[in-house]
Design a protein around this motif. Structure first.
Motif, PDB file in Angstrom:
ATOM      1  N   GLN A 177      82.057  15.146  50.339  1.00  0.00           N
ATOM      2  CA  GLN A 177      82.104  16.584  50.595  1.00  0.00           C
ATOM      3  C   GLN A 177      81.502  17.325  49.413  1.00  0.00           C
ATOM      4  N   ALA A 178      80.738  18.383  49.701  1.00  0.00           N
ATOM      5  CA  ALA A 178      80.040  19.106  48.633  1.00  0.00           C
ATOM      6  C   ALA A 178      80.154  20.602  48.842  1.00  0.00           C
ATOM      7  N   LYS A 179      80.097  21.326  47.730  1.00  0.00           N
ATOM      8  CA  LYS A 179      80.092  22.793  47.793  1.00  0.00           C
ATOM      9  C   LYS A 179      79.012  23.301  46.839  1.00  0.00           C
ATOM     10  N   ASN A 180      78.471  24.468  47.174  1.00  0.00           N
ATOM     11  CA  ASN A 180      77.519  25.139  46.288  1.00  0.00           C
ATOM     12  C   ASN A 180      78.020  26.549  46.032  1.00  0.00           C
ATOM     13  N   PHE A 227      75.812  26.192  41.259  1.00  0.00           N
ATOM     14  CA  PHE A 227      76.397  24.923  40.841  1.00  0.00           C
ATOM     15  C   PHE A 227      76.820  24.160  42.084  1.00  0.00           C
ATOM     16  N   LEU A 228      76.173  23.029  42.295  1.00  0.00           N
ATOM     17  CA  LEU A 228      76.436  22.202  43.470  1.00  0.00           C
ATOM     18  C   LEU A 228      77.180  20.953  43.030  1.00  0.00           C
ATOM     19  N   LEU A 229      78.374  20.745  43.554  1.00  0.00           N
ATOM     20  CA  LEU A 229      79.186  19.574  43.236  1.00  0.00           C
ATOM     21  C   LEU A 229      79.454  18.775  44.493  1.00  0.00           C
ATOM     22  N   CYS A 230      79.351  17.441  44.355  1.00  0.00           N
ATOM     23  CA  CYS A 230      79.655  16.533  45.453  1.00  0.00           C
ATOM     24  C   CYS A 230      80.752  15.569  44.997  1.00  0.00           C
ATOM     25  N   ASN A 231      81.856  15.535  45.729  1.00  0.00           N
ATOM     26  CA  ASN A 231      82.967  14.644  45.421  1.00  0.00           C
ATOM     27  C   ASN A 231      82.539  13.197  45.669  1.00  0.00           C
ATOM     28  N   THR A 232      82.600  12.364  44.625  1.00  0.00           N
ATOM     29  CA  THR A 232      82.241  10.947  44.778  1.00  0.00           C
ATOM     30  C   THR A 232      83.478  10.048  44.776  1.00  0.00           C
ATOM     31  N   GLY A 233      84.655  10.664  44.884  1.00  0.00           N
ATOM     32  CA  GLY A 233      85.873   9.870  44.976  1.00  0.00           C
ATOM     33  C   GLY A 233      86.332   9.353  43.635  1.00  0.00           C
ATOM     34  N   THR A 243      68.273  24.695  45.446  1.00  0.00           N
ATOM     35  CA  THR A 243      69.446  24.013  45.997  1.00  0.00           C
ATOM     36  C   THR A 243      69.033  22.766  46.761  1.00  0.00           C
ATOM     37  N   ARG A 244      67.940  22.860  47.512  1.00  0.00           N
ATOM     38  CA  ARG A 244      67.439  21.701  48.271  1.00  0.00           C
ATOM     39  C   ARG A 244      67.078  20.552  47.327  1.00  0.00           C
ATOM     40  N   GLU A 245      66.475  20.871  46.192  1.00  0.00           N
ATOM     41  CA  GLU A 245      66.101  19.814  45.248  1.00  0.00           C
ATOM     42  C   GLU A 245      67.331  19.064  44.741  1.00  0.00           C
ATOM     43  N   ILE A 246      68.384  19.794  44.460  1.00  0.00           N
ATOM     44  CA  ILE A 246      69.613  19.145  43.984  1.00  0.00           C
ATOM     45  C   ILE A 246      70.261  18.331  45.093  1.00  0.00           C
ATOM     46  N   VAL A 291      79.708  26.656  51.108  1.00  0.00           N
ATOM     47  CA  VAL A 291      79.179  27.601  50.128  1.00  0.00           C
ATOM     48  C   VAL A 291      80.211  28.659  49.773  1.00  0.00           C
ATOM     49  N   ASP A 292      80.060  29.206  48.569  1.00  0.00           N
ATOM     50  CA  ASP A 292      80.885  30.333  48.144  1.00  0.00           C
ATOM     51  C   ASP A 292      80.130  31.079  47.056  1.00  0.00           C
ATOM     52  N   GLY A 293      80.730  32.155  46.560  1.00  0.00           N
ATOM     53  CA  GLY A 293      80.094  32.945  45.516  1.00  0.00           C
ATOM     54  C   GLY A 293      79.562  34.265  46.046  1.00  0.00           C
ATOM     55  N   GLY A 294      79.307  35.195  45.121  1.00  0.00           N
ATOM     56  CA  GLY A 294      78.929  36.548  45.495  1.00  0.00           C
ATOM     57  C   GLY A 294      77.689  36.661  46.341  1.00  0.00           C
ATOM     58  N   MET A 295      76.715  35.774  46.136  1.00  0.00           N
ATOM     59  CA  MET A 295      75.459  35.878  46.880  1.00  0.00           C
ATOM     60  C   MET A 295      75.606  35.506  48.352  1.00  0.00           C
ATOM     61  N   THR A 296      76.697  34.852  48.711  1.00  0.00           N
ATOM     62  CA  THR A 296      76.842  34.399  50.100  1.00  0.00           C
ATOM     63  C   THR A 296      77.082  35.552  51.066  1.00  0.00           C
TER      64      THR A 296
END
Length: 590
Positions: free
Chosen positions: A302-305, A312-318, A432-435, A452-457
């Motif tokens: 699962q990932a969020k940006n 900042f894009l993070l993906c949970n790797t367990g 974001t696509r590159e990451i 996604v979250d953050g002010g720009m959304t």
């Protein structure tokens, strides 16, 4: 009406959300995750020299107290008893470095700032009135550049076949992280050196500074940090979950000044002053980890940006460390309890997201407010072949290329400000696509959707563009305060507090807005490949020598100086030739 008031009463949890441009305090209902009230205070950034970014630790602390007091006042106006607040969590900008005197509680130097970590309500970094807006390339959007020479010196000491720094920390040797900022302070600030010699100095990231002060400061304050913030210092072994002796010796950091490392969810200490005196501080997460928790990304893959000043894009790797071969960072995602397992994440950072909108507003003046960009982009619905690479002070993941600089290319006589606005929004999505592509290659499991979250959304054009460019659905929660929510969840779930269950069946369902791709895959790929061509053209513009010189003269850049001088010579020559030609024509006619 009385019944309605009682419906919101019950265990409440507060969250301090301390970012680079503002501080906020928010209060949530632990049973429904409903946001009940909040208050926000802007904080200043200082730019004492070109490439330096600092903040006043005392101003940050005071802003926290102010936000808590004002929020409690607002709750009182809503007839909500603040005694229902059972715990407080802290979410903070990461990497920013503070050293203070443990006897007096006074900072020994300003906080040396990290890159802007986007706050959930900050579409762009706010520069308070009265402070100067730094030129693009010197703002904290990229990083404080004073430690570049320190990094270069240290890098020569790492064997080419044994990068023990990266293998232990998951991080590249970079000015971005706390260890080199701390090394700079030890090398250059006499007050810091003297305090270390006299055993008076304490080091911490913003969470450590706040928790120490809030729990008593010189009078018994708790000097601690959590695993997520510790993992961003370059001194922490992410495998053993301890400060690493070899790393501390490499950076020549005395271990006695480091905070105790705790889990992200446990009681660290009690508030010692203010309206919430006696309430436990029991949650602590770096802002991006907090957003991951707030988005409830508890499953592998699962990932969020988070879209703010940067992305900042993070993906949970367990429960396993995944080391990237494509320029991403390996970091600690969270550890929600002393006896709970640690979870890891892959992280990629976009340097310039909302900041590009600020640049269009403040530097070019093509918009008056940040919200106008959506209107401009909507007018044309295309960039008309214009591509904008906003590498104002280099590129983040997956390139890690500090020599890059921003470019706008593909311009024609038809291009106008609406196309440039559209291209700026596309740039956020392409980065974001590159990451995401790098994460897919490292993890081997393509994402089915992006949270996604953050002010720009709030910008619907941006969200639709993101879905089109990723060619997967983009999912946005209706409650955007995910960073603060994550800190509150960790605090409420702590042993000894126990008012917030993190069991999957107990987590409140969150309403989502979903954006589906609306273009075909071929068009998406063509636009993305053209973007990558533009990125290649942005690289190699500056050298370390020119960026470190601090010489503001335009002639410190030889190509630019040569261009200007040669242009002047050509202009004078052209006028001379033109004059001679008209003189001869005049003689011929007469």
């Amino acid at each position: 009406m009385a019944a309605a008031k009682k419906a919101v009463l019950g265990p409440l949890v507060g969250a301090v959300d301390q970012g680079t441009s503002s501080t906020r305090f928010l209060v949530f209902n632990s049973k429904t995750a409903e946001l009940l009230s909040h208050h926000q205070v802007e904080i200043k950034q200082e730019f004492p020299k070109e490439g330096w970014v600092e903040q006043d630790p005392k101003e940050i602390l005071q802003s926290v107290y102010e936000c808590i007091e004002k929020t409690c006042e607002k709750l009182g106006q809503l007839n909500i008893d603040i005694s229902n607040i059972k715990a407080i969590g802290v979410s903070n900008q990461r990497e920013t470095t503070v050293v203070w005197d443990k006897l007096t509680g006074e900072p020994l130097y300003n906080a040396v700032a990290a890159p802007v970590s986007p706050g959930p309500s900050d579409p762009v970094a706010v520069v308070p009135s009265g402070s100067s807006v730094p030129a693009a390339g010197t703002s904290s959007v990229w990083l404080d550049l004073r430690t570049q020479s320190t990094v270069e010196t240290l890098s020569k000491r790492i064997p080419g076949n044994n990068n023990f720094v990266k293998s232990k920390t998951g991080l590249p040797l970079s000015t971005y992280f706390s260890a080199v900022k701390l090394r700079w302070l030890l090398d250059n600030v006499r007050k810091v050196q003297k305090a270390v010699e006299e055993d008076r100095a304490l080091f911490g990231t913003i969470d450590s500074w706040l928790i120490w002060c809030l729990t008593g400061g010189p009078n018994g304050g708790v000097h601690c940090t959590d695993v997520t913030n510790a993992s961003r210092t370059m001194l922490f072994n992410i495998h053993s979950l301890e400060w690493d002796k070899e790393l501390c010796e490499f950076f020549e950091i005395p271990m006695k000044i480091l905070p105790n490392v705790r889990s992200s969810s446990e009681i660290y200490g009690l508030m010692k002053a203010g309206a919430l005196e006696g309430v436990p501080i029991s949650g602590c997460l770096g802002d991006q980890s907090a957003a991951l928790v707030g988005q409830m990304c508890f499953q592998d893959g699962q990932a969020k940006n988070t879209y703010g000043t940067g992305c900042f894009l993070l993906c949970n790797t367990g429960r396993k460390c995944v080391f990237s071969e494509h320029g991403l960072l390996t970091t600690v995602a969270y550890k929600l309890g002393r006896d709970k397992p640690v979870y890891y994440a892959l992280e990629g950072s976009v340097a310039i997201a909302g900041a590009v909108i600020r640049w269009l507003r403040d530097n070019l003046g093509i918009i008056k407010t940040s919200e106008e960009i959506e209107k401009l982009a909507k007018e044309v619905g295309t960039s008309y072949g214009c591509y904008f690479v906003p590498a104002f002070s280099g590129l983040y993941a997956p390139y890690w290329e500090p020599s890059a600089r921003g470019i706008i290319c593909g311009l024609t006589q038809f291009t106008n400000k609406c196309h440039i606005a559209f291209a700026a929004l596309e740039a956020v999505c392409f980065q974001t696509r590159e990451i995401l592509d790098a994460m897919n290659r490292d993890c081997g499991i393509p994402l089915s959707h992006l949270q996604v979250d953050g002010g720009m959304t709030t910008n619907k054009i941006l969200m639709q563009l993101q879905a089109d460019i990723l060619y997967i659905p983009v999912v946005k929660p209706s409650m955007p305060e995910t960073t603060a929510l994550g800190a509150a969840m960790a605090a409420g779930a702590a042993e000894g507090v126990g008012v917030w269950s993190l069991e999957p069946d107990d987590l409140s369902a969150v309403t989502m807005e979903r954006f589906e791709p609306q273009i075909n895959a071929e068009e998406s790929e063509i636009r993305y490949s053209t973007w990558k061509k533009a990125v290649m053209k942005s690289m190699g513009w500056v050298t370390t020598q020119s960026s470190e010189s601090g010489d503001p003269s335009i002639f410190c850049s030889l190509p630019l100086g040569f261009f200007i001088v040669s242009s002047m010579v050509m202009l004078i020559g052209a006028r001379y030739i033109s004059g001679q030609l008209f003189f001869k024509l005049d003689n011929f006619i007469s």
